[in-house]
Design a protein around this motif. Structure first.
Motif, PDB file in Angstrom:
ATOM      1  N   LEU A  71       0.843  -1.187   0.000  1.00  0.00           N
ATOM      2  CA  LEU A  71       0.000   0.000   0.000  1.00  0.00           C
ATOM      3  C   LEU A  71       0.878   1.236   0.000  1.00  0.00           C
ATOM      4  CD1 LEU A  71      -2.763  -1.030   2.543  1.00  0.00           C
ATOM      5  CD2 LEU A  71      -2.983  -0.825   0.073  1.00  0.00           C
ATOM      6  N   SER A  72       0.384   2.283  -0.625  1.00  0.00           N
ATOM      7  CA  SER A  72       1.137   3.528  -0.726  1.00  0.00           C
ATOM      8  C   SER A  72       0.643   4.526   0.306  1.00  0.00           C
ATOM      9  CB  SER A  72       0.953   4.112  -2.130  1.00  0.00           C
ATOM     10  OG  SER A  72       1.483   5.405  -2.188  1.00  0.00           O
ATOM     11  N   GLY A  73       1.535   5.353   0.785  1.00  0.00           N
ATOM     12  CA  GLY A  73       1.155   6.452   1.656  1.00  0.00           C
ATOM     13  C   GLY A  73       0.874   7.723   0.866  1.00  0.00           C
ATOM     14  N   ASP A  74       0.991   7.647  -0.454  1.00  0.00           N
ATOM     15  CA  ASP A  74       0.800   8.776  -1.361  1.00  0.00           C
ATOM     16  C   ASP A  74      -0.677   8.874  -1.729  1.00  0.00           C
ATOM     17  OD1 ASP A  74       0.696  10.520  -3.545  1.00  0.00           O
ATOM     18  OD2 ASP A  74       2.532   9.743  -4.435  1.00  0.00           O
ATOM     19  N   GLU A  75      -1.240  10.055  -1.662  1.00  0.00           N
ATOM     20  CA  GLU A  75      -2.650  10.234  -1.998  1.00  0.00           C
ATOM     21  C   GLU A  75      -2.945  10.020  -3.483  1.00  0.00           C
ATOM     22  OE1 GLU A  75      -4.301  13.877  -0.545  1.00  0.00           O
ATOM     23  OE2 GLU A  75      -3.503  13.572   1.471  1.00  0.00           O
ATOM     24  N   ALA A  76      -1.948  10.164  -4.349  1.00  0.00           N
ATOM     25  CA  ALA A  76      -2.172  10.058  -5.791  1.00  0.00           C
ATOM     26  C   ALA A  76      -2.232   8.609  -6.273  1.00  0.00           C
ATOM     27  CB  ALA A  76      -1.076  10.807  -6.550  1.00  0.00           C
ATOM     28  N   TYR A 104       0.223   2.018  -8.680  1.00  0.00           N
ATOM     29  CA  TYR A 104      -1.056   1.464  -9.107  1.00  0.00           C
ATOM     30  C   TYR A 104      -2.201   2.265  -8.500  1.00  0.00           C
ATOM     31  CZ  TYR A 104       2.317  -2.390  -9.178  1.00  0.00           C
ATOM     32  OH  TYR A 104       3.435  -3.147  -9.343  1.00  0.00           O
ATOM     33  N   VAL A 105      -3.277   2.344  -9.269  1.00  0.00           N
ATOM     34  CA  VAL A 105      -4.492   3.025  -8.814  1.00  0.00           C
ATOM     35  C   VAL A 105      -5.663   2.072  -9.006  1.00  0.00           C
ATOM     36  CG1 VAL A 105      -6.037   4.976  -9.250  1.00  0.00           C
ATOM     37  CG2 VAL A 105      -3.563   5.296  -9.407  1.00  0.00           C
ATOM     38  N   ARG A 106      -6.527   2.019  -8.000  1.00  0.00           N
ATOM     39  CA  ARG A 106      -7.742   1.215  -8.124  1.00  0.00           C
ATOM     40  C   ARG A 106      -8.821   2.100  -8.745  1.00  0.00           C
ATOM     41  NH1 ARG A 106      -9.250  -2.431  -3.417  1.00  0.00           N
ATOM     42  NH2 ARG A 106      -7.937  -0.885  -2.453  1.00  0.00           N
TER      43      ARG A 106
END
Length: 140
Positions: A71-76, A104-106
């Motif tokens: 998981l990313s801590g980046d909002e983008a 990656y973006v869901r």
């Protein structure tokens, strides 16, 4: 991150490897977000530049390994990952090795790549993004 999410991202990356191996431009474009980018050769390329970039790329087999995803801590972006790569040229069977660093973006349609950045591993042991002259953008 759920097992279902991990499997969906792994299938997304498998589609990328198969589509790029088969020269399926539409398939490659479909694994990215509309604002997706690919970085290599000292530059970053938007989706509208992919047709020329793929046409200029050597042809062969893109073998990819199991990615490390978190998981990313980046909002983008929702997740980040790294995936090993071994490319084998179809004509000479010469190899290039390295790895992709991804984000990656869901989306409503499922997981998509937002960014994919190539790092090559050289015989010297150096890790770099490639030679800037390896791909030249068309003149405007």
């Amino acid at each position: 991150m759920s097992t279902d999410d991990l499997m969906e991202i792994q299938q997304l990356l498998a589609r990328y490897a198969v589509y790029i191996t088969q020269g399926d431009l539409n398939g490659v474009l479909a694994v990215f977000t509309p604002d997706g980018t690919y970085s290599a050769f000292g530059d970053t390329y938007a989706l509208d530049e992919f047709p020329a970039l793929i046409a200029a790329a050597p042809k062969g087999l893109f073998l990819t390994g199991t990615p490390v995803i978190e998981l990313s801590g980046d909002e983008a972006v929702d997740a980040i990952g790294t995936q090993p790569l071994c490319f084998i040229d179809h004509a000479t069977h010469d190899m290039r090795i390295g790895y992709y660093n991804d984000s990656y973006v869901r989306m409503d349609e499922g997981w998509r790549l937002r960014t994919r950045a190539m790092t090559f591993i050289r015989r010297s042991g150096a890790h770099d993004s490639g030679r800037p002259h390896a791909y030249q953008r068309p003149e405007a």
